[in-house]
Design a protein around this motif. Structure first.
Motif, mmCIF file in Angstrom:
data_model
loop_
_atom_site.group_PDB
_atom_site.id
_atom_site.type_symbol
_atom_site.label_atom_id
_atom_site.label_comp_id
_atom_site.label_asym_id
_atom_site.label_seq_id
_atom_site.Cartn_x
_atom_site.Cartn_y
_atom_site.Cartn_z
ATOM 1 N N SER A 98 -0.935 -10.998 2.083
ATOM 2 C CA SER A 98 -0.019 -10.812 0.965
ATOM 3 C C SER A 98 1.238 -11.371 1.018
ATOM 4 O O SER A 98 2.168 -11.859 0.598
ATOM 5 C CB SER A 98 0.071 -9.237 0.765
ATOM 6 O OG SER A 98 -1.156 -8.649 0.294
ATOM 7 N N GLN B 139 -9.893 -8.854 -4.637
ATOM 8 C CA GLN B 139 -8.711 -8.692 -5.619
ATOM 9 C C GLN B 139 -8.337 -10.202 -6.259
ATOM 10 O O GLN B 139 -7.938 -10.316 -7.378
ATOM 11 C CB GLN B 139 -7.806 -8.047 -5.116
ATOM 12 C CG GLN B 139 -7.925 -6.579 -4.748
ATOM 13 C CD GLN B 139 -9.186 -6.502 -3.457
ATOM 14 O OE1 GLN B 139 -9.025 -7.075 -2.532
ATOM 15 N NE2 GLN B 139 -10.033 -5.529 -3.652
ATOM 16 N N ARG B 140 -8.220 -11.184 -5.469
ATOM 17 C CA ARG B 140 -7.761 -12.585 -5.808
ATOM 18 C C ARG B 140 -8.740 -13.492 -6.208
ATOM 19 O O ARG B 140 -8.324 -14.134 -7.311
ATOM 20 C CB ARG B 140 -6.913 -13.043 -4.453
ATOM 21 C CG ARG B 140 -5.814 -12.082 -4.287
ATOM 22 C CD ARG B 140 -4.696 -12.846 -3.150
ATOM 23 N NE ARG B 140 -3.779 -12.045 -2.895
ATOM 24 C CZ ARG B 140 -3.349 -11.436 -1.967
ATOM 25 N NH1 ARG B 140 -4.325 -11.231 -0.911
ATOM 26 N NH2 ARG B 140 -2.329 -10.614 -1.972
ATOM 27 N N ASP C 167 -9.956 -14.620 2.289
ATOM 28 C CA ASP C 167 -8.801 -13.936 2.075
ATOM 29 C C ASP C 167 -7.548 -14.835 1.918
ATOM 30 O O ASP C 167 -6.673 -14.555 1.111
ATOM 31 C CB ASP C 167 -8.860 -12.936 2.922
ATOM 32 C CG ASP C 167 -10.070 -11.981 3.013
ATOM 33 O OD1 ASP C 167 -10.264 -11.262 1.942
ATOM 34 O OD2 ASP C 167 -10.822 -11.816 3.731
ATOM 35 N N LYS D 63 -9.393 -14.006 -10.100
ATOM 36 C CA LYS D 63 -8.213 -14.610 -10.688
ATOM 37 C C LYS D 63 -8.050 -16.039 -10.362
ATOM 38 O O LYS D 63 -7.445 -16.660 -10.996
ATOM 39 C CB LYS D 63 -6.962 -13.942 -10.435
ATOM 40 C CG LYS D 63 -7.118 -12.329 -10.841
ATOM 41 C CD LYS D 63 -5.627 -11.589 -10.447
ATOM 42 C CE LYS D 63 -5.906 -10.039 -11.070
ATOM 43 N NZ LYS D 63 -4.741 -9.208 -10.930
ATOM 44 N N ASP E 191 -0.412 -10.800 -12.878
ATOM 45 C CA ASP E 191 -0.549 -9.567 -12.716
ATOM 46 C C ASP E 191 -0.024 -8.681 -14.082
ATOM 47 O O ASP E 191 0.041 -7.324 -13.842
ATOM 48 C CB ASP E 191 0.086 -8.959 -11.483
ATOM 49 C CG ASP E 191 -0.788 -9.754 -10.481
ATOM 50 O OD1 ASP E 191 -1.686 -10.074 -10.314
ATOM 51 O OD2 ASP E 191 -0.017 -10.020 -9.319
ATOM 52 N N GLN F 59 -4.073 -6.383 5.355
ATOM 53 C CA GLN F 59 -3.865 -6.790 3.929
ATOM 54 C C GLN F 59 -2.458 -7.524 3.692
ATOM 55 O O GLN F 59 -2.248 -8.695 3.204
ATOM 56 C CB GLN F 59 -3.983 -5.845 3.088
ATOM 57 C CG GLN F 59 -5.269 -5.366 2.815
ATOM 58 C CD GLN F 59 -5.448 -3.824 2.054
ATOM 59 O OE1 GLN F 59 -4.242 -3.431 1.847
ATOM 60 N NE2 GLN F 59 -6.793 -3.437 1.751
#
Length: 311
Positions: free
Chosen positions: A137, A193-194, A160, A197, A267, A133
């Protein structure tokens, strides 16, 4: 209070980028790819622009164990490189990336621990996933804007990667695929997760993630996954470098502050984002860059004619 707020904000980010001096010393000012890495080629195609190229073309840029480690090292160093203001990511060969190197992943994930204990094996897998991850990130945490130029296919881990970037471009022949359900797993290093958004439609995200169907360039553009589509890779790279140059010409304080606050606001609530912005700009507005930029506007100068100090 002023200095405390801003110092706290800066430390929050800089604490994530401990320098690793090897990488940037190997970056070439001539634009030719030179790299201490086995999965990446690093170059400096133009002033203040660092090009990070996924460079395993014979393996379709599949993400092996070296890639997961080297991306963190590379972007940690870029974050501290005062000569870099913008990053451009692309892939060598006939596609951007085929995603995860499954053979490497299997070696890490499916080997039992020495004592064959379920709890300890699970703990080790969790630690491995955290490392994976961080590979993407670290792109988001890097204060320098990161553009990604995608051609051919962008599969699995490639999605990703690009969703952690700030600006996404692609060629007309590009297709994207959230591939993980086809190999019996849920995407676990950032897409789930991204991507919601990045794309406004939760329904579309669910469809892509649950069916692993391909999304082609036109749909990627209309959905907001990419902001520009180019006819071919050569045209795209020229456009990407032009865009990177436009960003690099602006005040690095303004550009990096903008990225940091955009990520923070994504966020947090609007009220929290505004308060963070006020704390940030109460000191940044006192920079000489503000006066230089304002004077250039009044004199009708291009930002490229203004000299800003390194950050």
């Amino acid at each position: 209070m002023l200095s405390v707020c801003v110092r706290s904000a800066l430390n929050t980010y800089r604490g994530l980028w401990l320098p690793a001096q090897v990488a940037v010393r190997a970056m070439s000012s001539s634009g030719g790819p030179t790299s201490p890495y086995t999965s990446l080629a690093i170059s400096r195609p133009a002033e203040s622009i660092t090009h990070v190229e996924l460079h395993r073309p014979k393996k379709l840029n599949a993400m092996n164990k070296a890639f997961w480690r080297e991306m963190v090292e590379c972007f940690t160093e870029i974050a501290e490189d005062r000569d870099c203001r913008v990053v451009l990511v692309s892939g060598a060969g006939k596609m951007f990336t085929a995603g995860m190197d499954l053979m490497d992943f299997a070696e890490d994930a499916f080997q039992p621990g020495d004592d064959n204990d379920t709890g300890r094996t699970s703990w080790n897998i969790r630690n491995m996933l955290h490392r994976y991850q961080e590979t993407f990130s670290v792109i988001e945490k890097c204060p320098k804007p990161v553009l990604v130029a995608v051609h051919g296919a962008c599969i699995g881990g490639g999605v990703d990667l690009i969703t952690a970037c700030d600006i996404r471009l692609c060629t007309q022949d590009t297709w994207f695929q959230v591939k993980e359900v086809d190999i019996g797993m849920a995407a676990d290093v950032g897409t789930l997760q991204r991507l919601p958004k990045v794309i406004g439609s939760r329904s579309l995200v669910n469809e892509l993630a649950l069916t692993a169907r391909k999304m082609y360039a036109d749909e990627a553009k209309s959905s907001g996954l990419v902001s520009r589509v180019f006819a071919d890779k050569e045209t795209m790279m020229a456009g990407a470098l032009e865009l990177a140059g436009d960003i690099a010409a602006r005040s690095p304080l303004a550009v990096q502050g903008t990225k940091i606050n955009l990520v923070y606001s994504r966020d947090h609530s609007v009220a929290e984002g505004l308060e963070y912005m006020a704390a940030w700009n109460m000191s940044m507005l006192q920079s000489q860059d503000v006066m230089k930029s304002a004077q250039a506007v009044m004199e009708k100068k291009s930002p490229k004619e203004v000299v800003f100090s390194k950050l």
